[in-house]
Scaffold this motif. Sequence first.
Motif, PDB file in Angstrom:
ATOM      1  N   ALA A 176    -103.310 -13.638  30.033  1.00 49.75           N
ATOM      2  CA  ALA A 176    -104.711 -12.994  30.056  1.00 49.75           C
ATOM      3  C   ALA A 176    -105.058 -12.482  28.903  1.00 49.75           C
ATOM      4  N   GLU A 177    -106.020 -12.081  28.603  1.00 54.83           N
ATOM      5  CA  GLU A 177    -106.849 -11.198  27.547  1.00 54.83           C
ATOM      6  C   GLU A 177    -107.075  -9.824  28.140  1.00 54.83           C
ATOM      7  N   LEU A 178    -106.591  -8.756  27.913  1.00 53.72           N
ATOM      8  CA  LEU A 178    -106.361  -7.622  28.516  1.00 53.72           C
ATOM      9  C   LEU A 178    -107.569  -6.764  27.606  1.00 53.72           C
ATOM     10  N   GLY A 179    -108.689  -7.164  27.947  1.00 55.36           N
ATOM     11  CA  GLY A 179    -109.891  -6.343  27.280  1.00 55.36           C
ATOM     12  C   GLY A 179    -110.327  -7.070  25.822  1.00 55.36           C
ATOM     13  N   GLU A 180    -109.247  -7.041  24.876  1.00 53.92           N
ATOM     14  CA  GLU A 180    -109.457  -7.962  23.724  1.00 53.92           C
ATOM     15  C   GLU A 180    -108.204  -7.989  23.042  1.00 53.92           C
ATOM     16  N   ALA A 181    -107.973  -9.522  22.922  1.00 51.10           N
ATOM     17  CA  ALA A 181    -106.583  -9.714  22.041  1.00 51.10           C
ATOM     18  C   ALA A 181    -106.701 -10.122  20.693  1.00 51.10           C
ATOM     19  N   VAL A 182    -105.589 -10.081  19.795  1.00 51.83           N
ATOM     20  CA  VAL A 182    -105.667 -10.431  18.575  1.00 51.83           C
ATOM     21  C   VAL A 182    -105.540 -12.187  18.511  1.00 51.83           C
ATOM     22  N   ARG A 183    -106.641 -12.820  17.473  1.00 44.84           N
ATOM     23  CA  ARG A 183    -106.489 -13.849  17.483  1.00 44.84           C
ATOM     24  C   ARG A 183    -105.695 -14.242  16.188  1.00 44.84           C
ATOM     25  N   ALA A 184    -104.596 -14.648  16.301  1.00 47.51           N
ATOM     26  CA  ALA A 184    -103.548 -14.945  15.308  1.00 47.51           C
ATOM     27  C   ALA A 184    -103.554 -16.411  14.712  1.00 47.51           C
ATOM     28  N   THR A 185    -103.243 -16.338  13.386  1.00 52.72           N
ATOM     29  CA  THR A 185    -103.195 -17.583  12.770  1.00 52.72           C
ATOM     30  C   THR A 185    -101.839 -18.224  12.963  1.00 52.72           C
ATOM     31  N   HIS A 186    -100.655 -17.250  13.113  1.00 53.79           N
ATOM     32  CA  HIS A 186     -99.513 -17.746  13.329  1.00 53.79           C
ATOM     33  C   HIS A 186     -98.977 -16.606  14.393  1.00 53.79           C
ATOM     34  N   THR A 187     -98.163 -17.017  15.169  1.00 50.18           N
ATOM     35  CA  THR A 187     -97.129 -15.965  16.230  1.00 50.18           C
ATOM     36  C   THR A 187     -95.629 -16.520  15.969  1.00 50.18           C
ATOM     37  N   ILE A 188     -94.882 -15.417  15.754  1.00 48.52           N
ATOM     38  CA  ILE A 188     -93.312 -15.783  15.814  1.00 48.52           C
ATOM     39  C   ILE A 188     -93.021 -14.839  16.837  1.00 48.52           C
ATOM     40  N   THR A 189     -92.337 -15.446  17.899  1.00 46.61           N
ATOM     41  CA  THR A 189     -91.788 -14.867  18.897  1.00 46.61           C
ATOM     42  C   THR A 189     -90.090 -14.813  18.971  1.00 46.61           C
ATOM     43  N   PHE A 190     -89.504 -13.858  19.885  1.00 51.02           N
ATOM     44  CA  PHE A 190     -88.133 -13.751  19.542  1.00 51.02           C
ATOM     45  C   PHE A 190     -87.537 -13.921  20.889  1.00 51.02           C
ATOM     46  N   ILE A 191     -86.246 -14.444  21.043  1.00 50.19           N
ATOM     47  CA  ILE A 191     -85.194 -14.393  21.929  1.00 50.19           C
ATOM     48  C   ILE A 191     -85.552 -15.572  23.039  1.00 50.19           C
ATOM     49  N   GLY A 192     -86.676 -15.407  23.528  1.00 50.68           N
ATOM     50  CA  GLY A 192     -86.902 -16.486  24.601  1.00 50.68           C
ATOM     51  C   GLY A 192     -88.751 -16.690  24.492  1.00 50.68           C
ATOM     52  N   ASP A 193     -89.125 -17.896  25.002  1.00 49.60           N
ATOM     53  CA  ASP A 193     -90.468 -18.223  24.528  1.00 49.60           C
ATOM     54  C   ASP A 193     -91.084 -17.645  25.822  1.00 49.60           C
ATOM     55  N   LYS A 194     -92.311 -17.092  25.661  1.00 48.26           N
ATOM     56  CA  LYS A 194     -92.880 -16.385  26.770  1.00 48.26           C
ATOM     57  C   LYS A 194     -93.973 -17.236  27.628  1.00 48.26           C
ATOM     58  N   LEU A 195     -93.937 -17.142  28.777  1.00 46.42           N
ATOM     59  CA  LEU A 195     -94.963 -17.936  29.437  1.00 46.42           C
ATOM     60  C   LEU A 195     -96.619 -17.751  29.093  1.00 46.42           C
ATOM     61  N   GLY A 196     -96.722 -16.637  28.857  1.00 44.24           N
ATOM     62  CA  GLY A 196     -98.182 -16.231  28.540  1.00 44.24           C
ATOM     63  C   GLY A 196     -98.814 -16.764  27.178  1.00 44.24           C
ATOM     64  N   LEU A 197     -97.749 -17.150  26.273  1.00 45.00           N
ATOM     65  CA  LEU A 197     -98.117 -17.731  25.010  1.00 45.00           C
ATOM     66  C   LEU A 197     -98.724 -19.283  25.323  1.00 45.00           C
ATOM     67  N   HIS A 198     -98.616 -19.803  26.325  1.00 44.24           N
ATOM     68  CA  HIS A 198     -98.885 -21.022  26.715  1.00 44.24           C
ATOM     69  C   HIS A 198     -99.868 -21.436  27.872  1.00 44.24           C
ATOM     70  N   THR A 199    -100.464 -20.116  28.668  1.00 48.53           N
ATOM     71  CA  THR A 199    -100.983 -20.343  29.599  1.00 48.53           C
ATOM     72  C   THR A 199    -102.413 -19.284  29.484  1.00 48.53           C
ATOM     73  N   GLY A 200    -103.217 -19.430  30.114  1.00 53.10           N
ATOM     74  CA  GLY A 200    -104.605 -18.667  30.068  1.00 53.10           C
ATOM     75  C   GLY A 200    -105.135 -18.660  28.608  1.00 53.10           C
ATOM     76  N   ARG A 201    -105.558 -17.661  28.104  1.00 52.06           N
ATOM     77  CA  ARG A 201    -106.055 -17.354  26.666  1.00 52.06           C
ATOM     78  C   ARG A 201    -105.002 -17.637  25.729  1.00 52.06           C
ATOM     79  N   GLY A 202    -103.622 -17.559  26.081  1.00 50.64           N
ATOM     80  CA  GLY A 202    -102.630 -17.829  25.078  1.00 50.64           C
ATOM     81  C   GLY A 202    -102.828 -18.783  23.948  1.00 50.64           C
ATOM     82  N   PRO A 203    -103.061 -19.897  24.580  1.00 52.20           N
ATOM     83  CA  PRO A 203    -103.266 -20.999  23.225  1.00 52.20           C
ATOM     84  C   PRO A 203    -104.342 -20.827  22.352  1.00 52.20           C
ATOM     85  N   ALA A 204    -105.468 -20.135  22.764  1.00 58.84           N
ATOM     86  CA  ALA A 204    -106.539 -19.770  21.696  1.00 58.84           C
ATOM     87  C   ALA A 204    -106.302 -18.757  21.075  1.00 58.84           C
ATOM     88  N   ARG A 205    -105.262 -17.798  21.178  1.00 60.30           N
ATOM     89  CA  ARG A 205    -105.161 -16.581  20.558  1.00 60.30           C
ATOM     90  C   ARG A 205    -103.549 -16.738  19.593  1.00 60.30           C
TER      91      ARG A 205
END
Length: 251
Positions: free
Chosen positions: A175-204
Amino acid sequence: MTQAPPEDHRGRALYRAEQVRELDRRVIASGVAGFALMQRAAASAWRYLRATWPEVRHLSVLCGGGNNGGDGHVLAALAAAEGLSVQRILVKPVESLEGDARRAAEMADAAGVGRQPWKDGTTLSGELVVDALLGTGLAGEVRGASRSAIAAINASGRPVLAIDIPSGLHADTGAELGEAVRATHTITFIGDKLGLHTGRGPARVGKLVVDDLAAPREAFEGMTPAAWRLDRALVAALLPPRERDAHKGAM
């Protein structure tokens, strides 16, 4: 080179924020100090940045008040050490930071990186923006300085590298909590997060890479993922090509 945590026949494991915090705790319990883990994350993000944008010479790094901001401070120090010009913008003063985040900010100070407080109307002067404002602990709507900083990032027209998660995105739901950064690239650590692939995640998220930061395999033992992300090869095996004129009921 980034690496993803262990996969099996179901695809890539996706975790909730609370689970990733537990994975962090397990990695630290295995003998990796918390600040050392922060340095690993920042170094990974820095290597990815240089490999992706080798021509960039001027960064704008926006740092929040928690450990996500700490990653930004360390990255700023690494960039300065390699001769890049760094505009380091803080939404919280260094004096209010605690623990590893405070240590990271002081590391950037010691490296000679300037800092300026975020103010509405601040111009982002970098060729590339690094988003290290808010991490996976965000639960409520973004407000105040963080929200106006996110709006400025999105209005900048610059490419954006988000550290761990685009600020303003819910790590569990996407979910976009008011406003979220529209990233060109994201690097995430340790474990992949569910929210990066659901809701507004793929668009952000933009292009996503996962680095397990050399977490020991034992850290993942007994941790049941919240979901699994199927990869293309698995989908292709389950859904073989059909004749173009095949009937909808044909196997």
